[in-house]
Design a protein around this motif. Structure first.
Motif, PDB file in Angstrom:
ATOM      1  N   HIS A 123       0.832  -1.208   0.000  1.00  0.00           N
ATOM      2  CA  HIS A 123       0.000   0.000   0.000  1.00  0.00           C
ATOM      3  C   HIS A 123       0.861   1.250   0.000  1.00  0.00           C
ATOM      4  O   HIS A 123       2.053   1.214   0.303  1.00  0.00           O
ATOM      5  CB  HIS A 123      -0.944  -0.004   1.212  1.00  0.00           C
ATOM      6  N   THR A 124       0.233   2.362  -0.325  1.00  0.00           N
ATOM      7  CA  THR A 124       0.894   3.667  -0.292  1.00  0.00           C
ATOM      8  C   THR A 124       0.533   4.373   1.019  1.00  0.00           C
ATOM      9  O   THR A 124      -0.386   3.946   1.731  1.00  0.00           O
ATOM     10  CB  THR A 124       0.425   4.543  -1.468  1.00  0.00           C
ATOM     11  N   PRO A 125       1.218   5.464   1.335  1.00  0.00           N
ATOM     12  CA  PRO A 125       0.839   6.233   2.528  1.00  0.00           C
ATOM     13  C   PRO A 125      -0.605   6.737   2.466  1.00  0.00           C
ATOM     14  O   PRO A 125      -1.247   6.915   3.504  1.00  0.00           O
ATOM     15  CB  PRO A 125       1.828   7.401   2.538  1.00  0.00           C
ATOM     16  N   ALA A 126      -1.145   6.945   1.258  1.00  0.00           N
ATOM     17  CA  ALA A 126      -2.536   7.398   1.100  1.00  0.00           C
ATOM     18  C   ALA A 126      -3.530   6.247   1.200  1.00  0.00           C
ATOM     19  O   ALA A 126      -4.731   6.442   1.010  1.00  0.00           O
ATOM     20  CB  ALA A 126      -2.699   8.096  -0.250  1.00  0.00           C
ATOM     21  N   LEU A 127      -3.038   5.043   1.489  1.00  0.00           N
ATOM     22  CA  LEU A 127      -3.846   3.828   1.660  1.00  0.00           C
ATOM     23  C   LEU A 127      -4.431   3.296   0.352  1.00  0.00           C
ATOM     24  O   LEU A 127      -5.475   2.648   0.343  1.00  0.00           O
ATOM     25  CB  LEU A 127      -4.951   4.006   2.714  1.00  0.00           C
ATOM     26  N   ASP A 128      -3.750   3.562  -0.750  1.00  0.00           N
ATOM     27  CA  ASP A 128      -4.086   2.863  -1.988  1.00  0.00           C
ATOM     28  C   ASP A 128      -3.390   1.511  -1.919  1.00  0.00           C
ATOM     29  O   ASP A 128      -2.225   1.416  -1.505  1.00  0.00           O
ATOM     30  CB  ASP A 128      -3.604   3.639  -3.212  1.00  0.00           C
ATOM     31  N   VAL A 129      -4.115   0.465  -2.310  1.00  0.00           N
ATOM     32  CA  VAL A 129      -3.640  -0.910  -2.163  1.00  0.00           C
ATOM     33  C   VAL A 129      -3.408  -1.526  -3.540  1.00  0.00           C
ATOM     34  O   VAL A 129      -4.233  -1.375  -4.446  1.00  0.00           O
ATOM     35  CB  VAL A 129      -4.676  -1.746  -1.362  1.00  0.00           C
ATOM     36  N   LEU A 130      -2.304  -2.226  -3.658  1.00  0.00           N
ATOM     37  CA  LEU A 130      -1.993  -2.949  -4.884  1.00  0.00           C
ATOM     38  C   LEU A 130      -2.694  -4.300  -4.874  1.00  0.00           C
ATOM     39  O   LEU A 130      -2.543  -5.072  -3.919  1.00  0.00           O
ATOM     40  CB  LEU A 130      -0.474  -3.170  -5.001  1.00  0.00           C
TER      41      LEU A 130
END
Length: 156
Positions: free
Chosen positions: A23-30
């Protein structure tokens, strides 16, 4: 370790694995789409290569093998969670006879926005980055969806 049938010279899978929510710091998940099951979107998963392989090493190895993302590109966090589940019948042949359950250890891997993804085409055919709630809804596996729903608790 006993070998699987003659048609497959690889050893049976160890029923201890990892789930790595990238995931990214913005909480987007792969999420990645399985090559052998196109309706199956998931986070990175994979079994230990040998029984004494530390879970953290398994998580880092699987993340790199499946996505090309090295754990050194982000922060790998052991969430101290385990899921025990019945092995899906379609993949039971990968395990020794009589093995029906798997123990999965959960990790998060926080990476910068824009981290490139390079899929292993033998394992996965597509990927997408989604906001965490949408990613949970898209997951095939209930334990994967539950882990993604816990993500905000682990990035505070």
């Amino acid at each position: 370790m006993r070998l699987s049938p003659v048609s497959d010279p690889r050893p049976f899978k160890i029923p201890e694995s990892v789930l790595v929510v990238i995931h990214t710091p913005a909480l987007d998940v792969l999420l990645i789409q399985r090559a052998d099951a196109p309706d199956f979107w998931q986070s990175v998963t994979g079994a230990k290569d040998f029984i004494d392989e530390p879970f953290e090493a398994t998580a880092a190895r699987e993340a790199f093998e499946e996505t090309g993302i090295g754990a050194q590109l982000g922060v790998l966090t052991d969430w101290q969670l385990e899921n025990i589940y019945d092995i899906y019948p379609r993949w039971a042949h990968r395990y020794a006879p009589g093995v029906t359950r798997n123990t999965e250890h959960v990790f998060g891997l926080c990476v910068p926005d824009g981290t490139p993804v390079t899929l292993n085409p033998r394992e996965h055919t597509a990927f997408c980055w989604l906001p965490w709630r949408e990613a949970a809804d898209k997951c095939y596996s209930p334990s994967n969806a539950e882990a993604i729903l816990l993500l905000p608790q682990f990035v505070r």
